[in-house]
Design an enzyme around this catalytic site. Structure first.
Site, PDB file in Angstrom:
ATOM      1  N   ASN A  41       0.786  -1.239   0.000  1.00 48.10           N
ATOM      2  CA  ASN A  41       0.000   0.000   0.000  1.00 48.10           C
ATOM      3  C   ASN A  41       0.818   1.289   0.000  1.00 48.10           C
ATOM      4  OD1 ASN A  41      -2.203  -1.660   0.020  1.00 48.10           O
ATOM      5  ND2 ASN A  41      -2.608  -1.444   2.199  1.00 48.10           N
ATOM      6  N   GLY A  47       1.938   2.385  -2.897  1.00 47.37           N
ATOM      7  CA  GLY A  47       1.721   2.935  -4.231  1.00 47.37           C
ATOM      8  C   GLY A  47       2.735   2.469  -5.258  1.00 47.37           C
ATOM      9  N   ASP A  75       6.629  -5.290 -12.012  1.00 49.31           N
ATOM     10  CA  ASP A  75       5.894  -5.218 -10.747  1.00 49.31           C
ATOM     11  C   ASP A  75       6.048  -6.554 -10.011  1.00 49.31           C
ATOM     12  OD1 ASP A  75       4.401  -3.913  -8.865  1.00 49.31           O
ATOM     13  OD2 ASP A  75       2.484  -4.073  -9.924  1.00 49.31           O
ATOM     14  N   GLU A  76       5.777  -6.553  -8.719  1.00 54.16           N
ATOM     15  CA  GLU A  76       5.912  -7.765  -7.879  1.00 54.16           C
ATOM     16  C   GLU A  76       7.311  -8.374  -8.035  1.00 54.16           C
ATOM     17  OE1 GLU A  76       3.585  -8.204  -5.834  1.00 54.16           O
ATOM     18  OE2 GLU A  76       1.753  -7.466  -6.743  1.00 54.16           O
TER      19      GLU A  76
END
Ligand SMILES: [Zn+2]
EC number: 2.7.1.21
Length: 196
Positions: free
Chosen positions: A12, A14, A91-92
């Site tokens: 969280n 962003g 991402d990830e």
């Protein structure tokens, strides 16, 4: 000289929104990008809307998905040979293998394409993810994205909670149950929640 970047944070903070903003900036200038996310993150697939990367503030985009077997260097080189790529966004990235992080380094060093990785630093027990450990070790640039604990301090830890909101201290590292299964906390409140 292209660089390997690691933008790391807790849940969280962003990360996906920051990735998608960077992607937008490249595309706005007519530069081509390639987006990746982990195959095991099926939040969007479950909802059936087809957006592989989705941020909490509503931004989203399609992306290629990597598993532990994906050869990122090969896939990037294949695409780059057809139409030049200006940036790779992942991402990830905590779920990259050690070998894949070194492939990202090769993409920057040998193909001269910047690679921007976004991921969690530590898991729900406060232990480094494998991909994050290697990225922290070899990335050219480390950038911390900040989430905020309920007390106002920086939230650097990810507490996993069960359906009743109780802290969980056991289980597989890779379980992704959606944002509602995690609470971003400062280290003090993370420790208190786990009764350390
Ligand atoms: Zn706190």
């Amino acid at each position: 000289m292209a660089k390997l970047y690691f933008y790391y944070a807790s849940m969280n903070a962003g990360k996906s929104a920051t990735l998608l903003q960077a992607d937008f900036n490249y595309n706005e200038r007519g530069m081509r990008t390639m987006l990746w996310t982990a195959k095991l993150d099926d939040r969007s697939e479950m909802r059936g809307d087809g957006h592989a990367i989705e941020s909490r503030i509503g931004l989203h985009a399609g992306a290629h998905r990597f598993s532990a077997e994906t050869d990122l260097l090969e896939r990037v080189q294949e695409t780059h040979a057809v139409e030049p790529l200006s940036c790779i966004l992942i991402d990830e990235a905590q779920f990259l293998t050690e070998e894949q992080v070194w492939q990202c380094a090769d993409i920057a060093d040998k193909a001269n394409i910047p690679v921007l990785c976004y991921g969690l630093r530590t898991d729900f027990r406060g232990q480094l993810f494998p991909g994050s450990a290697v990225l922290l070790g070899i990335a050219d640039t480390l950038v911390e994205l900040k989430a905020v604990c309920h007390c106002g301090r920086k939230a650097s830890m990810n507490l996993r909670v069960d359906a009743e909101g109780r802290a969980v201290s056991e289980g597989p590292q890779e379980e992704i149950g959606g944002n509602d299964r995690y609470v971003a906390l400062c280290r003090r409140h993370f420790s208190e929640a786990l009764g350390r």
